[in-house]
Design a protein around this motif. Structure first.
Motif, PDB file in Angstrom:
ATOM      1  N   GLY A  42       0.842  -1.194   0.000  1.00  0.00           N
ATOM      2  CA  GLY A  42       0.000   0.000   0.000  1.00  0.00           C
ATOM      3  C   GLY A  42       0.870   1.233   0.000  1.00  0.00           C
ATOM      4  N   PRO A  43       0.277   2.388  -0.281  1.00  0.00           N
ATOM      5  CA  PRO A  43       1.075   3.618  -0.302  1.00  0.00           C
ATOM      6  C   PRO A  43       1.445   4.042   1.110  1.00  0.00           C
ATOM      7  CG  PRO A  43      -1.240   4.123  -0.612  1.00  0.00           C
ATOM      8  CD  PRO A  43      -1.132   2.625  -0.561  1.00  0.00           C
ATOM      9  N   SER A  44       2.326   5.019   1.235  1.00  0.00           N
ATOM     10  CA  SER A  44       2.722   5.519   2.550  1.00  0.00           C
ATOM     11  C   SER A  44       1.506   6.045   3.284  1.00  0.00           C
ATOM     12  CB  SER A  44       3.728   6.657   2.398  1.00  0.00           C
ATOM     13  OG  SER A  44       4.869   6.178   1.757  1.00  0.00           O
ATOM     14  N   GLY A  45       1.410   5.737   4.550  1.00  0.00           N
ATOM     15  CA  GLY A  45       0.312   6.267   5.352  1.00  0.00           C
ATOM     16  C   GLY A  45      -0.977   5.492   5.221  1.00  0.00           C
ATOM     17  N   CYS A  46      -0.955   4.313   4.610  1.00  0.00           N
ATOM     18  CA  CYS A  46      -2.204   3.569   4.433  1.00  0.00           C
ATOM     19  C   CYS A  46      -2.500   2.691   5.633  1.00  0.00           C
ATOM     20  CB  CYS A  46      -2.152   2.725   3.172  1.00  0.00           C
ATOM     21  SG  CYS A  46      -1.075   1.304   3.322  1.00  0.00           S
ATOM     22  N   GLY A  47      -1.579   2.608   6.583  1.00  0.00           N
ATOM     23  CA  GLY A  47      -1.853   1.822   7.786  1.00  0.00           C
ATOM     24  C   GLY A  47      -1.166   0.483   7.805  1.00  0.00           C
ATOM     25  N   LYS A  48      -0.312   0.209   6.830  1.00  0.00           N
ATOM     26  CA  LYS A  48       0.280  -1.130   6.801  1.00  0.00           C
ATOM     27  C   LYS A  48       1.269  -1.336   7.940  1.00  0.00           C
ATOM     28  CE  LYS A  48       3.354   0.137   2.945  1.00  0.00           C
ATOM     29  NZ  LYS A  48       3.294   1.601   3.162  1.00  0.00           N
ATOM     30  N   ALA A 208       5.722 -12.486  -2.374  1.00  0.00           N
ATOM     31  CA  ALA A 208       4.614 -13.114  -1.650  1.00  0.00           C
ATOM     32  C   ALA A 208       3.811 -14.093  -2.482  1.00  0.00           C
ATOM     33  CB  ALA A 208       3.693 -12.021  -1.128  1.00  0.00           C
ATOM     34  N   ASP A 209       3.239 -15.075  -1.768  1.00  0.00           N
ATOM     35  CA  ASP A 209       2.229 -15.929  -2.384  1.00  0.00           C
ATOM     36  C   ASP A 209       0.891 -15.209  -2.355  1.00  0.00           C
ATOM     37  OD1 ASP A 209       4.252 -17.781  -2.343  1.00  0.00           O
ATOM     38  OD2 ASP A 209       3.637 -18.567  -0.387  1.00  0.00           O
ATOM     39  N   HIS A 210       0.675 -14.457  -1.268  1.00  0.00           N
ATOM     40  CA  HIS A 210      -0.568 -13.715  -1.119  1.00  0.00           C
ATOM     41  C   HIS A 210      -0.234 -12.266  -0.826  1.00  0.00           C
ATOM     42  CE1 HIS A 210      -3.146 -17.267  -1.048  1.00  0.00           C
ATOM     43  NE2 HIS A 210      -2.121 -17.843  -0.437  1.00  0.00           N
ATOM     44  N   VAL A 211      -0.886 -11.389  -1.559  1.00  0.00           N
ATOM     45  CA  VAL A 211      -0.633  -9.977  -1.359  1.00  0.00           C
ATOM     46  C   VAL A 211      -1.881  -9.347  -0.740  1.00  0.00           C
ATOM     47  CG1 VAL A 211      -0.069  -7.790  -2.471  1.00  0.00           C
ATOM     48  CG2 VAL A 211       0.917  -9.922  -3.325  1.00  0.00           C
ATOM     49  N   VAL A 212      -1.661  -8.594   0.340  1.00  0.00           N
ATOM     50  CA  VAL A 212      -2.752  -7.896   0.996  1.00  0.00           C
ATOM     51  C   VAL A 212      -2.599  -6.431   0.633  1.00  0.00           C
ATOM     52  CG1 VAL A 212      -3.769  -7.288   3.219  1.00  0.00           C
ATOM     53  CG2 VAL A 212      -2.693  -9.534   2.902  1.00  0.00           C
ATOM     54  N   VAL A 213      -3.554  -5.898  -0.115  1.00  0.00           N
ATOM     55  CA  VAL A 213      -3.434  -4.503  -0.530  1.00  0.00           C
ATOM     56  C   VAL A 213      -4.237  -3.634   0.421  1.00  0.00           C
ATOM     57  CG1 VAL A 213      -3.684  -2.869  -2.419  1.00  0.00           C
ATOM     58  CG2 VAL A 213      -3.255  -5.268  -2.910  1.00  0.00           C
ATOM     59  N   MET A 214      -3.571  -2.618   0.947  1.00  0.00           N
ATOM     60  CA  MET A 214      -4.242  -1.711   1.872  1.00  0.00           C
ATOM     61  C   MET A 214      -4.322  -0.331   1.271  1.00  0.00           C
ATOM     62  SD  MET A 214      -2.884  -2.719   5.614  1.00  0.00           S
ATOM     63  CE  MET A 214      -4.076  -1.608   6.342  1.00  0.00           C
ATOM     64  N   TYR A 215      -5.420   0.349   1.618  1.00  0.00           N
ATOM     65  CA  TYR A 215      -5.631   1.695   1.112  1.00  0.00           C
ATOM     66  C   TYR A 215      -6.426   2.461   2.144  1.00  0.00           C
ATOM     67  CZ  TYR A 215      -7.190   5.404  -2.045  1.00  0.00           C
ATOM     68  OH  TYR A 215      -7.447   6.623  -2.625  1.00  0.00           O
ATOM     69  N   GLN A 216      -5.932   3.545   2.621  1.00  0.00           N
ATOM     70  CA  GLN A 216      -6.592   4.396   3.614  1.00  0.00           C
ATOM     71  C   GLN A 216      -7.101   3.593   4.808  1.00  0.00           C
ATOM     72  OE1 GLN A 216      -9.445   6.697   1.428  1.00  0.00           O
ATOM     73  NE2 GLN A 216      -7.871   8.087   0.659  1.00  0.00           N
ATOM     74  N   THR A 224      -3.632 -13.652  -4.731  1.00  0.00           N
ATOM     75  CA  THR A 224      -2.354 -13.944  -5.357  1.00  0.00           C
ATOM     76  C   THR A 224      -2.057 -12.803  -6.320  1.00  0.00           C
ATOM     77  OG1 THR A 224      -3.417 -15.087  -7.171  1.00  0.00           O
ATOM     78  CG2 THR A 224      -2.839 -16.418  -5.258  1.00  0.00           C
ATOM     79  N   PRO A 225      -0.803 -12.656  -6.697  1.00  0.00           N
ATOM     80  CA  PRO A 225      -0.470 -11.599  -7.652  1.00  0.00           C
ATOM     81  C   PRO A 225      -1.334 -11.679  -8.915  1.00  0.00           C
ATOM     82  CG  PRO A 225       1.527 -12.481  -6.699  1.00  0.00           C
ATOM     83  CD  PRO A 225       0.394 -13.297  -6.155  1.00  0.00           C
ATOM     84  N   GLN A 226      -1.611 -12.898  -9.366  1.00  0.00           N
ATOM     85  CA  GLN A 226      -2.422 -13.060 -10.571  1.00  0.00           C
ATOM     86  C   GLN A 226      -3.843 -12.520 -10.351  1.00  0.00           C
ATOM     87  OE1 GLN A 226      -0.904 -14.270 -13.331  1.00  0.00           O
ATOM     88  NE2 GLN A 226      -2.728 -13.545 -14.412  1.00  0.00           N
ATOM     89  N   GLU A 227      -4.397 -12.834  -9.203  1.00  0.00           N
ATOM     90  CA  GLU A 227      -5.756 -12.357  -8.903  1.00  0.00           C
ATOM     91  C   GLU A 227      -5.807 -10.835  -8.841  1.00  0.00           C
ATOM     92  OE1 GLU A 227      -7.201 -16.207  -6.242  1.00  0.00           O
ATOM     93  OE2 GLU A 227      -6.488 -14.382  -5.251  1.00  0.00           O
ATOM     94  N   LEU A 228      -4.772 -10.253  -8.263  1.00  0.00           N
ATOM     95  CA  LEU A 228      -4.748  -8.794  -8.171  1.00  0.00           C
ATOM     96  C   LEU A 228      -4.740  -8.178  -9.555  1.00  0.00           C
ATOM     97  CD1 LEU A 228      -2.171  -8.064  -5.331  1.00  0.00           C
ATOM     98  CD2 LEU A 228      -4.615  -8.383  -5.172  1.00  0.00           C
ATOM     99  N   PHE A 229      -4.069  -8.861 -10.459  1.00  0.00           N
ATOM    100  CA  PHE A 229      -3.986  -8.321 -11.809  1.00  0.00           C
ATOM    101  C   PHE A 229      -5.289  -8.559 -12.565  1.00  0.00           C
ATOM    102  CE2 PHE A 229      -2.875  -8.319 -16.286  1.00  0.00           C
ATOM    103  CZ  PHE A 229      -2.174  -7.135 -16.362  1.00  0.00           C
ATOM    104  N   VAL A 237      -6.553  -0.931  -6.283  1.00  0.00           N
ATOM    105  CA  VAL A 237      -5.716  -2.085  -6.612  1.00  0.00           C
ATOM    106  C   VAL A 237      -5.367  -2.057  -8.096  1.00  0.00           C
ATOM    107  CG1 VAL A 237      -5.566  -4.595  -6.621  1.00  0.00           C
ATOM    108  CG2 VAL A 237      -6.786  -3.426  -4.780  1.00  0.00           C
ATOM    109  N   GLY A 238      -6.385  -1.765  -8.913  1.00  0.00           N
ATOM    110  CA  GLY A 238      -6.158  -1.706 -10.354  1.00  0.00           C
ATOM    111  C   GLY A 238      -5.118  -0.661 -10.705  1.00  0.00           C
ATOM    112  N   TYR A 239      -5.198   0.440 -10.002  1.00  0.00           N
ATOM    113  CA  TYR A 239      -4.306   1.550 -10.303  1.00  0.00           C
ATOM    114  C   TYR A 239      -2.903   1.299  -9.758  1.00  0.00           C
ATOM    115  CZ  TYR A 239      -2.190   5.960  -8.911  1.00  0.00           C
ATOM    116  OH  TYR A 239      -1.303   6.965  -8.660  1.00  0.00           O
ATOM    117  N   PHE A 240      -2.838   0.635  -8.569  1.00  0.00           N
ATOM    118  CA  PHE A 240      -1.558   0.478  -7.873  1.00  0.00           C
ATOM    119  C   PHE A 240      -0.762  -0.702  -8.421  1.00  0.00           C
ATOM    120  CE2 PHE A 240       1.063  -0.072  -3.957  1.00  0.00           C
ATOM    121  CZ  PHE A 240       1.514   1.223  -3.887  1.00  0.00           C
ATOM    122  N   ILE A 241      -1.475  -1.775  -8.813  1.00  0.00           N
ATOM    123  CA  ILE A 241      -0.799  -2.966  -9.333  1.00  0.00           C
ATOM    124  C   ILE A 241      -0.811  -2.876 -10.844  1.00  0.00           C
ATOM    125  CG2 ILE A 241      -0.828  -5.485  -9.429  1.00  0.00           C
ATOM    126  CD1 ILE A 241      -0.560  -4.679  -6.625  1.00  0.00           C
TER     127      ILE A 241
END
Lengths: 357, 296
Positions: A42-48, A208-216, A224-229, A237-241
């Protein structure tokens, strides 16, 4: 060994949060499998980092529970949890040798001398630190220091999860790949859960095998990376990945048609539940837009073409909206206007930024 | 690249040269001048070679014995105040609040003694420690311990040492506090995860990280206390007897009290050389240690 579960977990620095922005972490339910390799992206400040600190116990969550193997550890201090953490800036004990550094967590827990010595040797071997065992930690380079701090986590036999907080930030670029590959290798050898915080999609997707995308403060997708894509669950997610990111265009939906600007696209699925009050968008990845001379699609003006080697990125403009598309390096891009033809099965629909199936 | 060579460039150094010459070299040379001459008064000076130095450095002579005694007192004083101020300052820094109004109050209170002029500090303690009207001296006597710094060697040392501790511990504490604040949180978090005790956190993280500021603090305090003059002069005037006559006080006694300019000159030069060489040793010790670490 640990399976980590988050139950209605949320964190706020306000006593009684009323507005979405007052949550540092919005309520979430998640489960991290024992032995998995996860990335928190996630971007900076998203809480990760906050989430990571909640898991490690450096931050006590204001709401909800965190369970290790079903045991509630929300209020158990860091040192009593079976986790270790590698920080952004390498933390080593300067005045001690590498061997003493590695032995430190065991020493504090009163582990017997011979067990300690054999664990230290084992971990040093795994990380390639053997020749350095007698050296003072102070003079080491940043990547070696990171290895030492990783080693302090690995050396404890009770550690079920190792958390990485952007561990490659201060590492020289040419060493980043090596170190990341080594972390992967260690993961394969040890069956320890690894959670890796980063804002770099390449790092996340390769680790990673599993990516957890965080936003705000919110977990917007786990996959999985494939699913994110293939199926970004959130416009972010679409914009970040992906590079370039997904085109997200405001749209009006009606049956199996989407009106974008002054143009109409036909969708592969029917969409009926256009509930009032939502804002709707469609998302199309640049990879799924074909650049054609004419045909059914979105007519657009070409503004710029970036040739980045194997592909070309075509930056277009349509009704004042920017759209990018990807073509092969040998494809010709007509400069006097193109039609961008989407693959109809690859058009994603979003209501209030969340994906609609 | 070709560098033009023109020796006229040396003239560019002239302003600094003049400045240093007038404020350091010339005054120093007058002292050197006195230290190799003697006089019978009437402004008539004659060459005396290194006789003053020979006498000064000979512990058997009256002048030499006096010098070594004062030198010993100066070292003892510096040693005592360092032994108190450094650990005390460190402890104060470790127990200071991390933020908020409490911190502000702490900082102000601690900075106050540092802002006072030396002779004011002397007068404060001169009065404060008196056995008849000073709160401190009176209290100690009231408790039943005889305390009079005008006739007891121990009492006079207690006063000058306490005064210096009161005046300067803040400096060490503030330096250490700044050093502590610059340690990233991650170190403490890592130590927590590693299960380190509070003592080990101090020993393995805080103390090593503070070594640099502590070195500077010790250097500053050593130099300052080795050259201390005003406060003991105001409080005890070097007495009772010669018990608090440190090098600087003795030097003034010789130069202005007895008007022995030759002896005072020689003593000044030796005093300066001692100070300089101690600084140099200290400095070299630090830098070589740092270099060794880098080389490692």
């Amino acid at each position: 060994m640990a399976r980590i579960e988050l139950e209605n977990l949320a964190h706020s620095y306000f006593v009684n949060p009323q507005h979405p922005w007052q949550w540092a972490l919005k309520p979430m339910n998640m489960s991290w499998k024992q032995g998995g390799a996860y990335a928190l992206l996630g971007p900076s400040g998203c809480g990760k980092t906050t989430l990571l600190n909640v898991i490690s116990g450096l931050v006590t969550p204001s709401h909800g529970k965190i369970l290790f193997d079903g045991r509630d550890v929300s209020h158990i201090p860091t040192e009593a949890r079976n986790i270790a953490q590698v920080f952004q800036f390498p933390v080593v004990y300067d005045t001690m040798t590498v061997a003493e550094n590695l032995a430190f967590p065991l020493q504090n827990r009163g582990v017997a001398k011979d067990v300690m010595a054999s664990r230290v040797r084992q971990v040093a071997h795994m990380l390639g630190l053997e020749p350095l065992l007698g050296r003072r930690a102070r003079g080491l380079t940043a990547d070696l220091k990171q290895k030492v701090s990783l080693g302090r986590g690995l050396v404890r036999s009770d550690v079920g999860a190792i958390l990485f907080d952007e561990p490659l930030t201060v590492i020289d670029p040419h060493l980043k790949w090596q170190l990341r590959a080594q972390i992967r290798r260690v993961h394969a050898e040890t069956d320890v859960t690894m959670i890796y915080v980063t804002h770099d999609q390449t790092e996340a997707l390769t680790f990673a095998d599993h990516v957890v995308v965080m936003y705000q403060g919110e977990v917007v997708q786990v996959g999985t990376p494939q699913e994110l894509f293939d199926k970004p669950a959130h416009t972010f997610v679409g914009y970040f990945i992906g590079s370039p990111g997904m085109n997200v265009l405001p749209a009006e939906l009606d049956g199996n048609q989407a009106r974008v600007g002054s143009h109409v696209l036909s969708l592969s699925t029917r969409f009926d539940g256009a509930a009032p009050g939502g804002t709707y968008e469609i998302g199309i990845r640049p990879e799924h837009l074909k650049v054609a001379r004419n045909g059914p699609g979105l007519p657009a003006a070409v503004r710029r073409v970036d040739d980045i080697g194997r592909i070309k990125i075509v930056h277009c403009e349509m009704d004042g909206m920017a759209i990018s598309a990807v073509t092969g390096e040998d494809d010709e891009v007509p400069s006097d206007g193109v039609v961008l033809v989407p693959e109809s099965t690859r058009i994603h629909l979003y209501r209030n930024s969340h994906r609609v199936e | 690249m070709q560098k033009p060579i023109d020796n006229r460039a040396w003239f560019l150094v002239a302003p600094v040269f003049c400045l240093v010459a007038f404020n350091a070299m010339l005054p120093l040379m007058t002292v050197v001048n006195y230290s190799v001459q003697d006089t019978f008064g009437n402004n008539q000076f004659f060459w005396n070679g290194v006789q003053w130095y020979a006498e000064l450095l000979n512990p058997g002579s009256e002048f030499g014995g006096r010098f070594y005694a004062a030198l010993g007192r100066s070292f003892a004083f510096s040693g005592v105040i360092l032994a108190i101020e450094v650990p005390l300052g460190l402890m104060v820094a470790l127990s200071m609040p991390k933020r908020g109004a409490k911190l502000a109050i702490c900082l102000i209170l601690m900075a106050l003694p540092l802002l006072l002029p030396w002779n004011v500090v002397g007068i404060i303690w001169q009065l404060y420690a008196r056995d008849n009207i000073g709160l401190f001296g009176w209290t100690v006597n009231a408790v039943g311990i005889p305390f009079n710094y005008t006739n007891s060697a121990i009492a006079s040392w207690v006063v000058v040492v306490l005064m210096d501790v009161w005046h300067w511990t803040s400096l060490i504490a503030l330096l250490c506090y700044a050093g502590l604040r610059s340690i990233p949180d991650a170190y403490y978090q890592a130590a927590k995860i590693d299960g380190a005790s509070r003592w080990l956190v101090f020993l393995r993280i805080e103390f090593p990280k503070l070594q640099r500021v502590l070195t500077i603090g010790i250097l500053l305090r050593f130099m300052d206390s080795f050259m201390i003059y005003t406060e003991p002069f105001v409080v005890t005037g070097g007495g009772p007897g010669n018990y608090t006559t440190f090098l600087s006080i003795d030097l003034v006694k010789i130069a202005l009290g007895q008007f022995d300019l030759g002896k005072a000159g020689a003593m000044s030069i030796v005093y300066t050389l001692i100070t300089l060489s101690l600084c140099w040793i200290f400095y070299t010790a630090i830098t070589t240690r740092d270099n060794q670490e880098i080389a490692q």
